[in-house]
Design an enzyme around this catalytic site. Sequence first.
Site, PDB file in Angstrom:
ATOM      1  N   GLY A  74      -1.853  15.896  14.291  1.00 13.09           N
ATOM      2  CA  GLY A  74      -1.155  15.380  15.460  1.00 13.09           C
ATOM      3  C   GLY A  74      -2.143  15.097  16.566  1.00 13.09           C
ATOM      4  O   GLY A  74      -3.278  15.602  16.538  1.00 13.09           O
ATOM      5  N   CYS A 120      -5.656  19.566  10.047  1.00 15.82           N
ATOM      6  CA  CYS A 120      -6.190  19.076  11.312  1.00 15.82           C
ATOM      7  C   CYS A 120      -5.520  19.805  12.493  1.00 15.82           C
ATOM      8  O   CYS A 120      -5.744  20.994  12.664  1.00 15.82           O
ATOM      9  CB  CYS A 120      -6.043  17.559  11.377  1.00 15.82           C
ATOM     10  N   TYR A 121      -4.672  19.138  13.267  1.00 19.87           N
ATOM     11  CA  TYR A 121      -3.979  19.855  14.339  1.00 19.87           C
ATOM     12  C   TYR A 121      -3.247  21.071  13.766  1.00 19.87           C
ATOM     13  O   TYR A 121      -3.194  22.137  14.398  1.00 19.87           O
ATOM     14  CB  TYR A 121      -2.984  18.924  15.051  1.00 19.87           C
ATOM     15  N   HIS A 149      -8.196  15.251   6.571  1.00 24.28           N
ATOM     16  CA  HIS A 149      -6.897  14.748   6.111  1.00 24.28           C
ATOM     17  C   HIS A 149      -6.927  14.460   4.608  1.00 24.28           C
ATOM     18  O   HIS A 149      -7.368  13.389   4.194  1.00 24.28           O
ATOM     19  CB  HIS A 149      -6.540  13.457   6.862  1.00 24.28           C
ATOM     20  N   GLU A 188      -4.550  13.668   2.746  1.00 24.83           N
ATOM     21  CA  GLU A 188      -3.512  12.721   2.314  1.00 24.83           C
ATOM     22  C   GLU A 188      -3.964  11.270   2.345  1.00 24.83           C
ATOM     23  O   GLU A 188      -3.313  10.411   1.781  1.00 24.83           O
ATOM     24  CB  GLU A 188      -2.237  12.890   3.170  1.00 24.83           C
ATOM     25  N   ASP A 241      17.069  -2.480  -3.123  1.00 27.43           N
ATOM     26  CA  ASP A 241      17.769  -1.324  -2.551  1.00 27.43           C
ATOM     27  C   ASP A 241      19.280  -1.425  -2.737  1.00 27.43           C
ATOM     28  O   ASP A 241      19.936  -0.480  -3.173  1.00 27.43           O
ATOM     29  CB  ASP A 241      17.455  -1.178  -1.053  1.00 27.43           C
ATOM     30  N   LYS A 294      10.392   3.669  -1.310  1.00 28.45           N
ATOM     31  CA  LYS A 294      10.646   2.413  -2.028  1.00 28.45           C
ATOM     32  C   LYS A 294      10.251   2.483  -3.510  1.00 28.45           C
ATOM     33  O   LYS A 294      11.008   2.045  -4.380  1.00 28.45           O
ATOM     34  CB  LYS A 294       9.841   1.294  -1.340  1.00 28.45           C
TER      35      LYS A 294
END
Length: 520
Positions: free
Chosen positions: A59, A86-87, A177, A179, A234, A376
């Site tokens: 963040g 991180c944060y 990070h 990710e 969708d 998705k």
Amino acid sequence: MTKSTHDRLLIIDFGSQVTQLIARRLRELNVYCEVHPFQNVTEKFIINFEPKAIIFSGGPASVIDKDSPRPPKAAFDFGVPILGICYGQQVMMEMLGGKVERGHGTAEFGRAYVTSSAQNLDLIENWFENDREQVWMSHGDHVSQIAPGFEVYGTSPNAPFAIIADTDRRFYAVQFHPEVHHTPSGAKLYENFVRVAGFSGDWTMGAYREQAIDTIRKEVGDKKVICGLSGGVDSSVTAVLVHEAIGDQLTCVFVDHGLLRKNEASEVVRMFRENYHMPLINAQEEELFLGALEGQSDPETKRKIIGGLFIDVFQKYADQIEGAEFLAQGTLYPDVIESVSFSGGPSVTIKSHHNVGGLPGKMGLKLVEPLRDLFKDEVRALGHELGLPDSFIGRHPFPGPGLAIRCPGEITRQKLDILREADAVFIDQIQRYRLYDDIWQAFVVILPVRTVGVMGDGRTYDFACVLRAVTSVDGMTADYYPFSHEFLGETATRIINEVQGINRVTYDITSKPPGTIEWE
Ligand code: XMP
């Protein structure tokens, strides 16, 4: 939807730009997770959620600042593994008795290399190659003293506490990070974390399908449901899933506004009526839409007219279905994630988007949204699971306002007919060259411009058109597709020879930003 019965992981969002990517990485590991903004996560919330593990996201705030975001203290008392990123690492240290300092000269943004300490740690098992791993850093502050019980397992030049853990309590924290794409082996770290936490990887599409069907049946009972079908992935997956759950209690409404591509209406209607024997209203409203659009050339006015009429028409047909109490919508998880925004204020409206998922709540119908837990690509996987043909699942997105936004200026039937033909040739070319699946979206735009040409011995004075083809991950940013000259030349020749009304073909090489994908 009722609470998922799968193992659940809670991601507490502190406002990082990439929190959604954490969820993506976990879903790829067949782990069910939800992202919730820190403001909503109280002790009671966690008790209700029953997480098997918790992740604190990154963040933009500084834990040193007064009133900076915190998770509830009780998060540390549930006995479940926690990973701070991180944060999330800094806040964990601050709350458990460590220290965080402002980054005077120690800020790190971008690529860095973490070196492992000698000790083993389950979180980073099989992670380091050559004792060094590339990671992505993005931090101003840094941890200057770790909390009691923690030990260091990895360091980088500017982050002496790049990887730390308290193995007794199964609390882990990293400064980088894992990710993001630029931490190439980051997925392994998440894999290790969920293994340590004991996740069974039970989040599969087969399991999801069973659970969703059960939930829809309970929600709907013996009442009737309507669904706006656009032929997009969708709404198609929603319709098939709901139909599988409640059969002919579902009626779909397909609105043909006269702005569809060549053969689109007949293909969609045939597919649903013949393959799924689904009650389907094929609403023929071309006159209404094209009549209202006559003489209009402003993009926003055109979009608003179409959006407004779409709701009126849908309402008209919904009223004809006696006893309809529910509206099925293909809302996806990214639409419902309420991420923390530190930017403040509403963002600028670039375009007034409209789609069948945006039908208003004021219709007085209750919502059934069986895809609201899914990303998705998970919707596509569910489509496969439900047996939808690949040709449907892999279709390029098509905007709600249809060809109207690919026909800058005034819309006429003549222009729409020419556009439909040119578009069909372009897509055919892309399929012949087997490029369809490499391209996010491809279409033709007809320009409100006539140009002079020469064909045979005669002069022509016809419309110019633009080919648009882009690659993208999510439609938010895009690059033009690098077709070969051979492809472009052949396509231009085919369009000019096969489509009456076009004598000039151009290729749009604008990326997004600064361009948008559609022309209006
Ligand atoms: P833009 O043109 O904004 O488009 O770069 C990004 C993606 O969104 C699609 N698009 C729409 N989809 N209703 C929709 O359902 C709309 O009003 C709409 N406008 C744009 C566009 O086709 C691209 O995939």
